[in-house]
Write an enzyme that holds these catalytic residues in place. Structure first.
Site, PDB file in Angstrom:
ATOM      1  N   LYS A  70     -12.402   3.627  20.495  1.00 39.92           N
ATOM      2  CA  LYS A  70     -11.040   3.539  21.045  1.00 39.92           C
ATOM      3  C   LYS A  70     -10.890   4.123  22.446  1.00 39.92           C
ATOM      4  CE  LYS A  70      -9.016   3.535  16.405  1.00 39.92           C
ATOM      5  NZ  LYS A  70      -8.086   4.214  15.473  1.00 39.92           N
ATOM      6  N   GLY A 129      -9.130  17.042  14.164  1.00 36.67           N
ATOM      7  CA  GLY A 129      -9.841  16.005  14.892  1.00 36.67           C
ATOM      8  C   GLY A 129      -9.361  15.898  16.324  1.00 36.67           C
ATOM      9  N   ALA A 130     -10.187  15.239  17.163  1.00 36.17           N
ATOM     10  CA  ALA A 130      -9.826  15.094  18.573  1.00 36.17           C
ATOM     11  C   ALA A 130     -10.270  13.752  19.144  1.00 36.17           C
ATOM     12  CB  ALA A 130     -10.440  16.231  19.383  1.00 36.17           C
ATOM     13  N   GLY A 131     -10.577  12.778  18.271  1.00 38.83           N
ATOM     14  CA  GLY A 131     -10.997  11.461  18.725  1.00 38.83           C
ATOM     15  C   GLY A 131      -9.817  10.528  18.962  1.00 38.83           C
ATOM     16  N   ALA A 133      -8.198   8.313  16.975  1.00 38.06           N
ATOM     17  CA  ALA A 133      -7.126   8.353  15.975  1.00 38.06           C
ATOM     18  C   ALA A 133      -6.325   9.637  16.103  1.00 38.06           C
ATOM     19  CB  ALA A 133      -7.713   8.226  14.570  1.00 38.06           C
ATOM     20  N   TYR A 223      -8.721   5.655   4.660  1.00 42.25           N
ATOM     21  CA  TYR A 223      -8.116   5.080   3.459  1.00 42.25           C
ATOM     22  C   TYR A 223      -9.056   5.184   2.272  1.00 42.25           C
ATOM     23  CZ  TYR A 223      -9.973   0.986   6.089  1.00 42.25           C
ATOM     24  OH  TYR A 223     -10.724   0.125   6.849  1.00 42.25           O
ATOM     25  N   GLY A 242      -3.990   6.341   4.393  1.00 43.25           N
ATOM     26  CA  GLY A 242      -4.649   5.538   5.404  1.00 43.25           C
ATOM     27  C   GLY A 242      -4.295   4.067   5.294  1.00 43.25           C
TER      28      GLY A 242
END
Length: 278
Positions: A70, A129-131, A133, A223, A242
């Site tokens: 992404k 998280g840090a990506g 999403a 999910y 999800g």
């Protein structure tokens, strides 16, 4: 039936065989009589640049982008919508003559679902998280006026996310949290969001066991019957799954590509049918 006039769409990721987007989007095309087909396209991280150029050359009309592409996809687009610009990640691409126009539908999907779950302005939110999403979730949480704390295995990645989103969202309250003390951080939060890829096929690692309460909201981007989802249900927390995120962002992507209102209920049923067949 696929013919020479069938419009092509797909989802690029690594891995991507687990993706439920093909069932969901093909169900939407079928429901509305759109002559289109949607496929999963496995693309290794080092080949994403040539893959996007190739998909454009092959005439693909639109793409979804999933882990881990992404952020890179956003940088490869010739134009971005304001949300993708703010988030620094694109999960939906629309073909133009000059290349790809990038959008982020994860972020508004998260905002809608979290707001419906009762997330209140001023609530403390823990984002893990840090990506790509996680960046979308951070935007949603800051738009809702939460006090955002970000925990990631790489603290510098969490700090970068906080800096970027604080600059993009006026008045944002964003700071890092201690990943090594995730249990205490989650206990202190009213909202907990998993923006990592743990429990996805092909991804190693697990989050530490967390316990939740009935006064908390939990959103899991992954999910399926995840450990986090089970813990949220066991504690009576309001759970955003999800699957819910996938359907909402997918419906927004469908409309971007086709200009048509998405048959969201049919898309959700397609996911349920796949789950029932497993």
């Amino acid at each position: 039936m696929i013919t020479g006039r069938t419009a092509l769409y797909g989802v690029v990721g690594h891995p991507v065989a687990h993706s439920r987007s093909p069932e969901m989007q093909n169900a939407a095309f079928a429901k509305l009589g759109v002559d289109a087909a949607y496929v999963a396209l496995p693309v290794a991280p080092e080949r994403i640049d040539e893959a996007l150029r190739g998909a454009h050359a092959l005439g693909f009309q639109g793409l979804n982008v999933t882990v881990p592409h992404k952020p890179r996809a956003a940088s490869l687009c010739h134009a971005l919508d304001p949300v993708a610009t703010a988030v620094g990640a694109a999960n939906t691409l629309r073909r133009t003559r000059d290349g790809w126009e990038g959008f982020n539908t994860d972020a508004p999907a998260c905002r809608t679902l979290l707001e419906a779950a009762g997330v209140a302005r001023g609530a403390r939110a823990l984002l893990v998280g840090a990506g790509g999403a996680a960046r979308a979730a951070a935007w949603a949480l800051l738009q809702l006026g939460t006090e955002l704390r970000v925990a990631a295995r790489r603290e510098e990645a969490a700090a970068e996310l906080c800096r970027d989103l604080a600059a993009a969202v006026p008045g944002a309250d964003a700071a890092t949290a201690d990943f090594e003390d995730l249990e205490a951080e989650a206990d202190a939060a009213a909202v907990v969001v998993n923006g990592t890829s743990v429990e996805l096929p092909g991804h190693e690692g697990r989050l530490p066991p967390l316990r939740f309460r009935a006064d908390q909201v939990v959103l899991d981007f992954v999910y399926g019957d995840t450990e986090l989802a089970r813990a949220a249900r066991a504690g009576g927390a309001r759970l955003v799954t999800g699957e819910q995120v996938l359907v909402r962002q997918g419906a927004l992507a469908f409309t971007i590509w086709t200009g048509l209102p998405a048959p969201e209920a049919d898309m959700a049923r397609a996911l349920e049918a796949r789950e029932g067949a497993r």
